[in-house]
Design a protein around this motif. Structure first.
Motif, PDB file in Angstrom:
ATOM      1  N   LYS A  11       0.826  -1.210   0.000  1.00 60.03           N
ATOM      2  CA  LYS A  11       0.000   0.000   0.000  1.00 60.03           C
ATOM      3  C   LYS A  11       0.866   1.269   0.000  1.00 60.03           C
ATOM      4  O   LYS A  11       2.090   1.193   0.211  1.00 60.03           O
ATOM      5  N   TYR A  51     -12.284  -2.398  -3.523  1.00 57.94           N
ATOM      6  CA  TYR A  51     -12.779  -2.545  -2.148  1.00 57.94           C
ATOM      7  C   TYR A  51     -14.312  -2.549  -2.088  1.00 57.94           C
ATOM      8  O   TYR A  51     -14.882  -2.170  -1.060  1.00 57.94           O
ATOM      9  N   HIS A  54     -16.509  -3.476   0.853  1.00 51.78           N
ATOM     10  CA  HIS A  54     -16.531  -2.596   2.036  1.00 51.78           C
ATOM     11  C   HIS A  54     -17.350  -1.318   1.802  1.00 51.78           C
ATOM     12  O   HIS A  54     -17.314  -0.408   2.619  1.00 51.78           O
ATOM     13  N   PHE A  59     -15.697   3.175   7.187  1.00 52.08           N
ATOM     14  CA  PHE A  59     -14.340   3.584   6.825  1.00 52.08           C
ATOM     15  C   PHE A  59     -14.078   3.578   5.315  1.00 52.08           C
ATOM     16  O   PHE A  59     -12.955   3.822   4.888  1.00 52.08           O
ATOM     17  N   LEU A  63     -10.728   4.700   3.275  1.00 50.08           N
ATOM     18  CA  LEU A  63      -9.979   3.601   2.649  1.00 50.08           C
ATOM     19  C   LEU A  63      -9.639   3.958   1.197  1.00 50.08           C
ATOM     20  O   LEU A  63      -8.487   3.799   0.755  1.00 50.08           O
ATOM     21  N   THR A  93      -5.491  -7.592  10.489  1.00 50.15           N
ATOM     22  CA  THR A  93      -5.700  -6.304   9.815  1.00 50.15           C
ATOM     23  C   THR A  93      -5.133  -5.140  10.624  1.00 50.15           C
ATOM     24  O   THR A  93      -4.491  -4.241  10.077  1.00 50.15           O
ATOM     25  N   ARG A 104       2.533  -7.152   9.076  1.00 50.97           N
ATOM     26  CA  ARG A 104       1.896  -6.049   9.811  1.00 50.97           C
ATOM     27  C   ARG A 104       2.365  -6.011  11.262  1.00 50.97           C
ATOM     28  O   ARG A 104       2.518  -4.927  11.837  1.00 50.97           O
ATOM     29  N   ILE A 111      -4.621   0.477  11.790  1.00 52.16           N
ATOM     30  CA  ILE A 111      -5.523  -0.406  11.030  1.00 52.16           C
ATOM     31  C   ILE A 111      -5.619   0.043   9.582  1.00 52.16           C
ATOM     32  O   ILE A 111      -5.797  -0.768   8.676  1.00 52.16           O
ATOM     33  N   GLN A 112      -5.477   1.333   9.343  1.00 53.48           N
ATOM     34  CA  GLN A 112      -5.564   1.837   7.964  1.00 53.48           C
ATOM     35  C   GLN A 112      -4.210   1.738   7.260  1.00 53.48           C
ATOM     36  O   GLN A 112      -4.109   1.206   6.162  1.00 53.48           O
ATOM     37  N   ASN A 114      -1.633  -0.173   7.045  1.00 55.11           N
ATOM     38  CA  ASN A 114      -1.175  -1.501   7.469  1.00 55.11           C
ATOM     39  C   ASN A 114      -0.314  -2.203   6.418  1.00 55.11           C
ATOM     40  O   ASN A 114      -0.275  -3.417   6.334  1.00 55.11           O
ATOM     41  N   HIS A 117      -1.980  -5.500   1.516  1.00 54.53           N
ATOM     42  CA  HIS A 117      -3.298  -6.106   1.354  1.00 54.53           C
ATOM     43  C   HIS A 117      -3.090  -7.464   0.694  1.00 54.53           C
ATOM     44  O   HIS A 117      -2.206  -7.601  -0.147  1.00 54.53           O
TER      45      HIS A 117
HETATM   46  P1  CMP Z   1      -7.175  -4.599   3.752  1.00 53.50           P
HETATM   47  O1  CMP Z   1      -6.647  -5.948   4.031  1.00 53.50           O
HETATM   48  O2  CMP Z   1      -6.591  -3.859   2.588  1.00 53.50           O
HETATM   49  O3  CMP Z   1      -8.745  -4.712   3.526  1.00 53.50           O
HETATM   50  C1  CMP Z   1      -9.627  -3.658   3.802  1.00 53.50           C
HETATM   51  C2  CMP Z   1      -8.973  -2.539   4.517  1.00 53.50           C
HETATM   52  O4  CMP Z   1      -9.830  -1.684   5.197  1.00 53.50           O
HETATM   53  C3  CMP Z   1      -8.081  -3.104   5.609  1.00 53.50           C
HETATM   54  O5  CMP Z   1      -6.963  -3.720   5.040  1.00 53.50           O
HETATM   55  C4  CMP Z   1      -7.804  -1.887   6.440  1.00 53.50           C
HETATM   56  O6  CMP Z   1      -6.711  -1.142   5.933  1.00 53.50           O
HETATM   57  C5  CMP Z   1      -9.089  -1.111   6.251  1.00 53.50           C
HETATM   58  N1  CMP Z   1      -9.893  -1.188   7.452  1.00 53.50           N
HETATM   59  C6  CMP Z   1     -10.468  -2.259   7.970  1.00 53.50           C
HETATM   60  N2  CMP Z   1     -11.144  -1.946   9.087  1.00 53.50           N
HETATM   61  C7  CMP Z   1     -10.963  -0.640   9.278  1.00 53.50           C
HETATM   62  C8  CMP Z   1     -11.394   0.279  10.267  1.00 53.50           C
HETATM   63  N3  CMP Z   1     -12.165  -0.109  11.282  1.00 53.50           N
HETATM   64  N4  CMP Z   1     -10.998   1.540  10.134  1.00 53.50           N
HETATM   65  C9  CMP Z   1     -10.236   1.918   9.095  1.00 53.50           C
HETATM   66  N5  CMP Z   1      -9.797   1.106   8.119  1.00 53.50           N
HETATM   67  C10 CMP Z   1     -10.154  -0.164   8.223  1.00 53.50           C
END
Ligand code: CMP
Length: 142
Positions: A11, A51, A54, A59, A63, A93, A104, A111-112, A114, A117
């Motif tokens: 990322k 994505y 989601h 979020f 994202l 995550t 990670r 969490i963002q 990270n 992916h």
């Molecule tokens: P990723 O594996 O790329 O898949 C979806 C992404 O959403 C995840 O990694 C995180 O980077 C992001 N994500 C998941 N949960 C949250 C959250 N609660 N707040 C912010 N970002 C999130």
């Protein structure tokens, strides 16, 4: 056991921090084969499709904003049970909860932001692959 393909992104935070080589080298040392590799800057449209599962999450906007904030490195990795193996190697995550020894766990505190992916299922791989790669960009089996 089945040979599978999975898709990994380094990322924007991973690229900015100079972690591309470190991430790729962990997968190579594990024995996973690189079948496709490139650097790109995702458009908003690509990010929203990538994505799409989601879309309804609170979020989602952040994202999309984050994943389009800079260049990323995308790769297709292949190997026995590659989807599960790569998910184990990247860790939970939330970087604060990911086990040490995972990507990670060793490099993320968020969490963002990270670092990486990876596809969580064959269905996700198919969708993610179509967003990022063309079939011709995958090298033949070697
Ligand atoms: P990723 O594996 O790329 O898949 C979806 C992404 O959403 C995840 O990694 C995180 O980077 C992001 N994500 C998941 N949960 C949250 C959250 N609660 N707040 C912010 N970002 C999130």
């Amino acid at each position: 056991m089945a040979v599978e393909k999975t898709l990994v992104l380094v990322k924007p935070d991973g690229v900015r921090r100079g972690l591309v080589g470190e991430v790729i080298s962990r997968f190579e040392r594990k024995g996973l084969k690189i079948r496709a590799l490139k650097m790109l800057w995702m458009s908003r449209e690509q990010a929203e499709e990538f994505y799409s599962v989601h879309r309804d999450k609170p979020f989602f906007k952040d994202l999309v904003e984050f994943i389009t904030s800079g260049p990323i490195v995308a790769m297709v990795l292949e190997g026995d049970s590659a989807i599960e193996v790569v998910r184990l190697m990247i860790g939970a995550t939330d970087g604060r909860k990911a086990q040490p020894g995972t990507i990670r766990g060793d490099y993320a505190l968020s969490i963002q932001e990270n670092v990486v992916h990876a596809s969580d299922s064959r269905e996700s791989f198919e969708r993610e692959f179509r967003v990022v790669f063309r079939e011709e960009e995958v090298v033949p089996e070697y």
